[in-house]
Design an enzyme around this catalytic site. Structure first.
Site, PDB file in Angstrom:
ATOM      1  N   ASP A 124       0.846  -1.190   0.000  1.00  0.00           N
ATOM      2  CA  ASP A 124       0.000   0.000   0.000  1.00  0.00           C
ATOM      3  C   ASP A 124       0.884   1.243   0.000  1.00  0.00           C
ATOM      4  O   ASP A 124       1.809   1.357   0.807  1.00  0.00           O
ATOM      5  CB  ASP A 124      -0.906   0.001   1.229  1.00  0.00           C
ATOM      6  N   TYR A 126       1.225   5.733  -0.473  1.00  0.00           N
ATOM      7  CA  TYR A 126       0.803   6.945   0.250  1.00  0.00           C
ATOM      8  C   TYR A 126       1.018   8.101  -0.715  1.00  0.00           C
ATOM      9  O   TYR A 126       1.852   8.968  -0.504  1.00  0.00           O
ATOM     10  CB  TYR A 126       1.675   7.061   1.499  1.00  0.00           C
ATOM     11  N   HIS A 131      -3.872  14.190   0.668  1.00  0.00           N
ATOM     12  CA  HIS A 131      -4.065  13.343   1.846  1.00  0.00           C
ATOM     13  C   HIS A 131      -2.873  13.461   2.791  1.00  0.00           C
ATOM     14  O   HIS A 131      -3.038  13.640   4.013  1.00  0.00           O
ATOM     15  CB  HIS A 131      -4.246  11.889   1.417  1.00  0.00           C
ATOM     16  N   ARG A 140       0.946  16.878  12.944  1.00  0.00           N
ATOM     17  CA  ARG A 140       2.177  17.647  13.147  1.00  0.00           C
ATOM     18  C   ARG A 140       1.901  19.122  12.858  1.00  0.00           C
ATOM     19  O   ARG A 140       2.495  19.710  11.939  1.00  0.00           O
ATOM     20  CB  ARG A 140       3.300  17.127  12.244  1.00  0.00           C
ATOM     21  N   GLU A 199      -9.233   3.887  -1.996  1.00  0.00           N
ATOM     22  CA  GLU A 199      -8.024   3.740  -2.791  1.00  0.00           C
ATOM     23  C   GLU A 199      -8.329   3.053  -4.126  1.00  0.00           C
ATOM     24  O   GLU A 199      -9.413   2.519  -4.347  1.00  0.00           O
ATOM     25  CB  GLU A 199      -6.979   2.936  -2.024  1.00  0.00           C
ATOM     26  N   ARG A 235      -7.207   3.690  13.537  1.00  0.00           N
ATOM     27  CA  ARG A 235      -6.285   4.809  13.740  1.00  0.00           C
ATOM     28  C   ARG A 235      -5.662   4.813  15.135  1.00  0.00           C
ATOM     29  O   ARG A 235      -4.498   5.222  15.289  1.00  0.00           O
ATOM     30  CB  ARG A 235      -7.020   6.134  13.514  1.00  0.00           C
ATOM     31  N   TYR A 242       2.958   2.472  15.289  1.00  0.00           N
ATOM     32  CA  TYR A 242       3.663   2.651  14.023  1.00  0.00           C
ATOM     33  C   TYR A 242       5.070   3.222  14.141  1.00  0.00           C
ATOM     34  O   TYR A 242       5.851   3.133  13.194  1.00  0.00           O
ATOM     35  CB  TYR A 242       2.820   3.493  13.059  1.00  0.00           C
ATOM     36  N   THR A 255      -8.550  -5.742   4.260  1.00  0.00           N
ATOM     37  CA  THR A 255      -8.515  -4.828   3.122  1.00  0.00           C
ATOM     38  C   THR A 255      -9.519  -5.344   2.108  1.00  0.00           C
ATOM     39  O   THR A 255      -9.410  -6.488   1.658  1.00  0.00           O
ATOM     40  CB  THR A 255      -7.115  -4.771   2.486  1.00  0.00           C
ATOM     41  N   THR A 340      -4.667   6.426   0.170  1.00  0.00           N
ATOM     42  CA  THR A 340      -5.909   7.184   0.214  1.00  0.00           C
ATOM     43  C   THR A 340      -5.958   8.245  -0.875  1.00  0.00           C
ATOM     44  O   THR A 340      -5.009   9.011  -1.048  1.00  0.00           O
ATOM     45  CB  THR A 340      -6.073   7.859   1.587  1.00  0.00           C
ATOM     46  N   GLU A 354      -9.742  12.652   7.731  1.00  0.00           N
ATOM     47  CA  GLU A 354      -9.697  13.972   7.109  1.00  0.00           C
ATOM     48  C   GLU A 354     -11.072  14.637   7.092  1.00  0.00           C
ATOM     49  O   GLU A 354     -11.203  15.829   7.376  1.00  0.00           O
ATOM     50  CB  GLU A 354      -9.190  13.851   5.675  1.00  0.00           C
TER      51      GLU A 354
END
Length: 408
Positions: A124, A126, A131, A140, A199, A235, A242, A255, A340, A354
């Site tokens: 997968d 990114y 996104h 952040r 996705e 999440r 992570y 998935t 995403t 989001e």
């Protein structure tokens, strides 16, 4: 292409210009390969057994389709894919074949659809700048939204092939460790922040040799087709686990993929120039085209987002080149997903993280309820369309999943 003699409703995702492949079964029968046309499934095993499919290469084609997965056909390569597609188009547009082919058509409402191929590996990416920037701003806020490496390479992680499931498979809420920033220690239990990720996935047909990278320009020699993907994400589990090695249990529980694989040849009219890349990537990542796909996300029947795949920063060909640049080999059945898909507008965000801005802006549904993350019983549906030849639009069907309570 000419019109088909099959009755195809206006606005169908599956006109003659599409002809996606899948695996289906009728009551009391074993799964086999079929093609979607309008509201019907064409039984390719039956058509082949009746002598209506020509063998485009060595051997016959019956063994490709009288089975429960597309892998053998996908491994046959682009020459076989093109020849089969051309022959199917001929059978479904020339009325001289109608009487012989009609008996091999079954209404889609009368069949069960299965995972269309055996998944070898799953990666997968990114690759949506919108996104990635949204996630960066959420987590952040005092730093640059993109990490320093983001515009230099397609970031990705290896997922779990064994938990890739077909649309319609219930999604059990995962359990795991969670630790909110203010908690003194982690706790264990069902995820409280279960999310979606809309996705687009790419299915590898032709393998490559270990140690030999696949350059951008050979993308179409290896990739068979395209599916829709919902990369469900816990999440809270993800946030705690992570660092420093990346996603693990927060992603690996399920998935979902759509049951129809749209061949690349059906997407010729959807090929576009991707967004400009600055800085210019390293030579092995230069090139590749984007795809003009329009996604739609529904939560309990309410349209909550319409993400545009055309806005993706890294292209499928660049993702494949990066995936193999270290010499990692491709296998028939590999799946890699885009990450995403999000656009610049609020109405184009591809995840609840989001859309609800990490819980600060709840999403309102048509029944008056609101969501910041998924609740038990919620049903998520992702669909997509693309320009097809002849000025029509073709579709991918949909990938659907309903959340079931955790089991512990």
């Amino acid at each position: 292409m000419s019109d088909t003699w099959v009755d195809v409703p206006d606005g169908s995702h599956f006109p003659i210009h599409n002809l996606p492949y899948g695996v289906f079964s009728r009551p009391g029968e074993r799964p086999r390969v079929g093609v979607a046309i309008g509201d019907f499934v064409l039984d390719l095993a039956g058509v082949s057994a009746a002598g209506l499919l020509d063998a485009p290469d060595r051997g016959g084609v019956r063994d490709w389709f009288a089975c429960d997965a597309l892998n053998a056909f996908m491994a046959a390569g682009p020459r076989a894919w093109r020849a089969t597609r051309e022959r199917l188009t001929e059978l479904l547009t020339d009325s001289a074949y109608a009487d012989r082919v009609r008996s091999h058509l079954t209404p889609r409402a009368e069949v069960t659809l299965h995972l269309p191929w055996r998944v070898a590996d799953y990666v997968d990416f990114y690759s949506s700048q919108h996104h990635a920037e949204n996630v960066g701003r959420i987590f952040r806020p005092d730093q640059q939204p993109l990490t320093p490496n983001w515009k230099h390479l397609p970031i990705g992680y290896h997922g779990r092939a064994g938990t890739v499931v077909c649309s319609g498979t219930p999604i059990v809420r995962p359990c795991g460790q969670r630790k909110a920033p203010g908690d003194p220690a982690p706790t264990f239990g069902p995820s409280r922040r279960l999310d979606i990720e809309a996705e687009v996935g790419f299915v590898v047909g032709v393998p490559s040799k270990l140690g030999e990278p696949v350059p951008v320009e050979r993308f179409r020699e290896h990739v068979f087709g395209v599916v829709l993907v919902n990369d469900w994400s816990a999440r809270d589990i993800q946030a705690w686990e992570y660092v420093p090695l990346g996603p693990f249990l927060g992603k690996s529980f399920a998935t979902s993929v759509s049951p129809w694989v749209v061949p690349l040849d059906a997407l010729e009219a959807a090929r576009i120039t991707p967004p400009a890349q600055d800085p210019e990537p390293l030579p092995y990542l230069r090139g590749g085209e984007g795809l003009d796909l329009a996604l739609e996300i529904r939560l309990n029947g309410t349209v909550v987002s319409r993400p545009p795949f055309a806005a993706m920063y890294w292209t499928p060909a660049q993702q494949l080149a990066h995936l193999t640049v270290n010499g990692a080999s491709l296998r028939t059945g590999d799946l890699y997903a885009s990450g995403t898909v999000s656009g610049p507008e609020r109405s184009q965000r591809g995840s609840l993280l989001e859309l609800a801005w990490n819980g600060a802006e709840p999403v309102k549904l048509e029944d008056g309820s609101t969501r910041v993350f998924l609740e038990d019983g919620d049903t998520v549906s992702i669909s997509a369309t693309a320009p097809g030849t002849g000025g029509v639009r073709i579709g991918f069907g949909e990938v659907v999943g309903t959340i079931e309570p955790a089991r512990r």
